[in-house]
Design a protein around this motif. Structure first.
Motif, PDB file in Angstrom:
ATOM      1  N   GLU A  21       0.824  -1.258  -0.037  1.00 55.19           N
ATOM      2  CA  GLU A  21       0.133  -0.034  -0.154  1.00 55.19           C
ATOM      3  C   GLU A  21       0.802   1.232  -0.145  1.00 55.19           C
ATOM      4  O   GLU A  21       1.906   1.233   0.658  1.00 55.19           O
ATOM      5  CB  GLU A  21      -0.784   0.196   1.261  1.00 55.19           C
ATOM      6  N   PRO A  22       0.550   2.292  -0.711  1.00 54.99           N
ATOM      7  CA  PRO A  22       1.111   3.550  -0.908  1.00 54.99           C
ATOM      8  C   PRO A  22       1.174   4.542   0.240  1.00 54.99           C
ATOM      9  O   PRO A  22       0.701   5.522   0.194  1.00 54.99           O
ATOM     10  CB  PRO A  22       0.798   4.217  -2.126  1.00 54.99           C
ATOM     11  N   TRP A  23       0.748   3.859   1.665  1.00 56.16           N
ATOM     12  CA  TRP A  23       0.459   4.677   2.763  1.00 56.16           C
ATOM     13  C   TRP A  23       1.018   3.596   4.010  1.00 56.16           C
ATOM     14  O   TRP A  23       1.100   2.587   3.814  1.00 56.16           O
ATOM     15  CB  TRP A  23      -1.164   4.999   2.960  1.00 56.16           C
ATOM     16  N   ARG A  24       1.271   4.471   5.082  1.00 57.23           N
ATOM     17  CA  ARG A  24       1.328   3.629   6.177  1.00 57.23           C
ATOM     18  C   ARG A  24       0.454   4.213   7.478  1.00 57.23           C
ATOM     19  O   ARG A  24      -0.253   5.158   7.163  1.00 57.23           O
ATOM     20  CB  ARG A  24       2.888   3.669   6.969  1.00 57.23           C
ATOM     21  N   VAL A  25       0.018   3.163   8.414  1.00 59.49           N
ATOM     22  CA  VAL A  25      -0.861   3.460   9.443  1.00 59.49           C
ATOM     23  C   VAL A  25      -0.326   4.398  10.614  1.00 59.49           C
ATOM     24  O   VAL A  25       0.679   4.212  11.014  1.00 59.49           O
ATOM     25  CB  VAL A  25      -1.370   2.328   9.961  1.00 59.49           C
ATOM     26  N   LYS A  26      -1.078   5.460  10.916  1.00 63.87           N
ATOM     27  CA  LYS A  26      -0.846   6.425  11.835  1.00 63.87           C
ATOM     28  C   LYS A  26      -1.672   6.376  13.099  1.00 63.87           C
ATOM     29  O   LYS A  26      -1.387   6.950  13.962  1.00 63.87           O
ATOM     30  CB  LYS A  26      -0.826   7.963  11.177  1.00 63.87           C
ATOM     31  N   MET A  27      -2.924   6.160  12.799  1.00 63.18           N
ATOM     32  CA  MET A  27      -4.068   5.769  13.822  1.00 63.18           C
ATOM     33  C   MET A  27      -4.705   4.585  13.716  1.00 63.18           C
ATOM     34  O   MET A  27      -4.848   4.372  12.513  1.00 63.18           O
ATOM     35  CB  MET A  27      -4.544   6.985  13.798  1.00 63.18           C
ATOM     36  N   VAL A  28      -4.968   3.848  14.875  1.00 66.77           N
ATOM     37  CA  VAL A  28      -5.767   2.528  14.635  1.00 66.77           C
ATOM     38  C   VAL A  28      -7.219   2.779  15.222  1.00 66.77           C
ATOM     39  O   VAL A  28      -7.449   3.416  16.215  1.00 66.77           O
ATOM     40  CB  VAL A  28      -4.957   1.673  15.127  1.00 66.77           C
TER      41      VAL A  28
END
Ligand code: F0G
Length: 466
Positions: A7-14
């Motif tokens: 994915e062209p994003w990473r997770v910052k909040m869950v």
């Protein structure tokens, strides 16, 4: 299957989600009248009910929210939003609405007189409901291939020009307020229309003095398929193809909750100044002032930022690849899915899966219940329940396609969620003979009945043999 690109994003909040037991899910589904629409989202583990308004916003969008100008009239955020829509979709007049169906209401009220006829490339429930509420009859002029789940036509959203000509000849151009075109076609399983076909539709309609309106909810996903499949477009960017699709049309209704990576909002895009003024007048009555249309200033900021991200090639590639991964796993395991795989969802053919049950038992609704009970995965029925009753005869409509739609929210789930869904849907398919009963209505609302309907297993306590 080799899976899809990272994915062209990473997770910052869950956001935590919770797995439940089968027993718990049985109680929850019974309390919801066997309609996954009526479940609490807390009781759902992986929610593939819709890709509408369920997108994850980016850090850029969240920071754009802070710039929202909440002035009642003429907010700066409106002009930011207007500019983004103009630049990417090309319509001169941009009228905000709270979501897609708000725009459908306004456009239908502006243009439809009782007794008129609207041709379109397959219906969408809310679009057709507003057309019918204003007295029009909808005519499906999509190519026959769209109704065949296994036909691998690359543009199953195309219009059959012969069918469109026949509708114009039968009712006369003066009885046709507009042609209603969707890109992609949701009820066909997220299937695209080609630029060439849309151009031909435009030519034919305009030669008869009939305008063409586009449902742009998922036009960016449509643009991706054009780039991949339509001769002559391989080197064009998604942004260029999006403009080319819109260029042919006289206006659009947009549910920004899909392509634009936000949770709420929409707009009507128009070229005709007089029609735009009329639409603004109705927006004042039904939505809000014509510079906010039912949205907050911050919503318009988030849409403007979302539009810019939505046309980025990496984003669209990863989005479609996730859908293809789920669909590919199901297809390879022998689960009958609508082919080619669509833009926003994977559709399990319920008539083929539950071929031992009659369609009067609402097979796709039944399959949706079985998949929820299996794994806490929520999909949505797209078949006879969604199709509703014929307004003239009052009979149930049984459309050729009857499927369980697993729609994938944008940027929300990871590959392991998708694999979890695939494993469980495959298991339901392998044990499909255990499902021995369909569902019957215990409560049937008049409009858009799939949202609020309640059901019970038809002739027993449960849908399973037990
Ligand atoms: N047009 C299309 C093609 C849609 O898919 C939808 C909504 C609408 C119009 C209405 O827009 O929800 O913003 O009022 N589709 C959602 C779905 C509900 O799950 O497919 P809205």
């Amino acid at each position: 299957m080799t899976g899809y690109p990272p994915e062209p994003w990473r997770v910052k909040m869950v956001e935590p989600i919770r797995a439940t037991t089968r027993e718990y899910r049985e109680q929850a589904l019974r309390a919801a009248g066997w309609n996954p629409c009526l479940l609490r989202s807390e009781d759902v583990y992986v929610d593939l009910f819709t890709d509408s308004g369920t997108n994850a916003m980016s850090d850029r969008q969240w920071s754009a929210l802070m710039r929202g100008d909440e002035a009642y009239a003429g907010a700066r955020s409106f002009y930011v939003f207007e500019e983004a829509v103009r630049a990417h979709y090309g319509y001169e007049h941009v009228i905000p609405v709270h979501q897609g169906r708000g725009g459908e209401n306004i456009l239908s009220r502006c243009l439809i007189r009782p007794g008129t006829h609207i041709p379109g490339n397959m219906y969408f429930p809310s679009t057709r409901a507003h057309q019918e509420l204003n007295g029009a009859t909808f005519h499906d002029v999509i190519i026959d291939e769209a109704h065949d789940p296994s036909c691998e036509h690359p543009f199953k959203g195309d219009v059959d020009l012969g069918k469109l000509r026949a509708v114009i000849a039968e009712f006369g151009p003066e009885s046709i307020p507009y042609v209603s075109i969707a890109a992609t076609v949701n009820m066909a399983g997220g299937q695209p229309i080609s630029v060439a076909n849309l151009a031909e539709v435009g030519e034919l309609a305009h030669a008869n003095g009939i305008p063409v309106f586009l449902d742009t909810a998922r036009a960016i996903e449509n643009a991706w398929f054009v780039q991949q499949r339509e001769p002559g477009w391989a080197n064009a960017s998604i942004a260029e193809i999006l403009l080319a699709l819109c260029a042919v049309t006289d206006g659009a209704v947009m549910s920004s909750k899909k392509d634009s990576l936000v949770n709420i909002g929409g707009w009507i895009g128009l070229r005709d100044s007089e029609l735009a003024e009329k639409a603004r007048g109705l927006v004042l009555l039904y939505e809000g002032l014509h510079t906010y249309g039912g949205m907050a200033g911050r919503d318009m900021e988030a849409i403007a930022a979302g539009i810019a991200e939505s046309v980025e090639e990496d984003h669209v590639r990863a989005r479609i690849a996730q859908v293809e991964h789920l669909g590919g796993r199901l297809r390879d395991a022998g689960v009958p899915v609508i082919l080619p795989l669509g833009g926003h969802c994977v559709c399990v053919d319920a008539t083929a899966t539950l071929s031992h049950l009659p369609r009067t038992g609402f097979t796709a609704q039944t399959l949706a219940a079985a998949v929820y009970l299996q794994a806490g995965v929520r999909g949505v029925e797209r078949g006879a329940v969604s199709a509703g009753r014929d307004p003239v005869t009052g009979e149930n409509r049984f459309p050729p396609l009857e499927f369980l739609r697993l729609a994938i929210p944008r940027r929300v789930y990871t590959r392991s969620h998708i694999d979890y869904v695939a494993d469980n849907v495959i298991e339901v398919h392998q044990r499909r003979d255990d499902i021995v009963r369909g569902l019957a209505f215990t409560y049937e609302p008049r409009h858009l009945r799939f949202f609020q309907a309640r059901f019970a297993p038809d002739g027993g306590e449960t849908i399973f043999a037990r």
